[in-house]
Design an enzyme around this catalytic site. Structure first.
Site, PDB file in Angstrom:
ATOM      1  N   HIS A  24      -0.786 -28.018  10.287  1.00  0.00           N
ATOM      2  CA  HIS A  24      -1.530 -26.767  10.526  1.00  0.00           C
ATOM      3  C   HIS A  24      -1.336 -26.308  11.962  1.00  0.00           C
ATOM      4  O   HIS A  24      -0.847 -27.061  12.807  1.00  0.00           O
ATOM      5  CB  HIS A  24      -3.022 -26.921  10.208  1.00  0.00           C
ATOM      6  CG  HIS A  24      -3.785 -27.874  11.084  1.00  0.00           C
ATOM      7  ND1 HIS A  24      -3.955 -29.210  10.796  1.00  0.00           N
ATOM      8  CD2 HIS A  24      -4.433 -27.678  12.266  1.00  0.00           C
ATOM      9  CE1 HIS A  24      -4.678 -29.785  11.739  1.00  0.00           C
ATOM     10  NE2 HIS A  24      -4.978 -28.881  12.666  1.00  0.00           N
TER      11      HIS A  24
ATOM     12  N   HIS B 233      -3.552 -25.737  19.290  1.00  0.00           N
ATOM     13  CA  HIS B 233      -2.634 -26.847  19.029  1.00  0.00           C
ATOM     14  C   HIS B 233      -1.834 -26.603  17.762  1.00  0.00           C
ATOM     15  O   HIS B 233      -2.188 -25.774  16.931  1.00  0.00           O
ATOM     16  CB  HIS B 233      -3.366 -28.194  18.925  1.00  0.00           C
ATOM     17  CG  HIS B 233      -4.382 -28.284  17.826  1.00  0.00           C
ATOM     18  ND1 HIS B 233      -5.691 -27.932  17.984  1.00  0.00           N
ATOM     19  CD2 HIS B 233      -4.269 -28.708  16.536  1.00  0.00           C
ATOM     20  CE1 HIS B 233      -6.356 -28.129  16.854  1.00  0.00           C
ATOM     21  NE2 HIS B 233      -5.516 -28.588  15.952  1.00  0.00           N
TER      22      HIS B 233
ATOM     23  N   GLU C 108      -6.136 -23.252  11.256  1.00  0.00           N
ATOM     24  CA  GLU C 108      -7.457 -23.686  11.750  1.00  0.00           C
ATOM     25  C   GLU C 108      -7.904 -22.699  12.814  1.00  0.00           C
ATOM     26  O   GLU C 108      -7.114 -22.298  13.667  1.00  0.00           O
ATOM     27  CB  GLU C 108      -7.328 -25.091  12.351  1.00  0.00           C
ATOM     28  CG  GLU C 108      -8.629 -25.642  12.925  1.00  0.00           C
ATOM     29  CD  GLU C 108      -8.469 -27.050  13.515  1.00  0.00           C
ATOM     30  OE1 GLU C 108      -7.334 -27.423  13.890  1.00  0.00           O
ATOM     31  OE2 GLU C 108      -9.478 -27.760  13.607  1.00  0.00           O
TER      32      GLU C 108
END
Ligand code: CO
Length: 134
Positions: free
Chosen positions: A79, A7, A130
């Protein structure tokens, strides 16, 4: 080592307005807001054919998104999340390469119930990264 883009997370000052924009203007499939108090955010998931966009809004006093929105009042990309097969092996390899893991180096259970780590943005082109175990 990294796999799919899981994502892209975008911090937004107005979750309802951002949801409406993605739904109506961009024609995307948009979820209802989901409060995640353990992560200090309310999240709206935008489902795309090949990945997700997560619209993040601060929840509670200790939200990690709050300062970001102070610096970026109109919102912005917070992020990006890449999948890895083995998060411990990924961490060990990245640390050997000199990359810094945020926090205490141990994977935490992330927003999707899977182990995640965050990597220092200064080590990755100014982007908070991430890693999520697939
Ligand atoms: Co994320």
């Amino acid at each position: 080592m990294i796999g799919r883009l899981n994502h892209v997370a975008i911090a937004v000052p107005d979750l309802a307005a951002a949801s409406a924009q993605y739904r109506s203007v961009l024609g995307a499939e948009v979820s209802e807001p989901l409060e995640q108090p353990e992560h200090g955010v309310t999240v709206v998931f935008v489902s795309l054919p090949n990945t997700k966009i997560e619209l993040l809004h601060p929840l509670g006093a200790e939200s990690p998104i709050e300062k970001f929105l102070e610096r970026n009042p109109a919102g912005g990309i917070h992020h990006i999340c890449y999948e890895v097969d083995d998060i411990q092996a990924a961490r060990d390899r990245l640390q050997q390469e000199g990359a810094r893991v945020l926090g205490d180096d141990e994977p935490k259970i992330g927003a999707h119930g899977k182990p995640v780590l965050f990597l220092h943005p200064k080590d990755f082109c100014g982007t908070l990264v991430e890693l999520e175990q697939a």
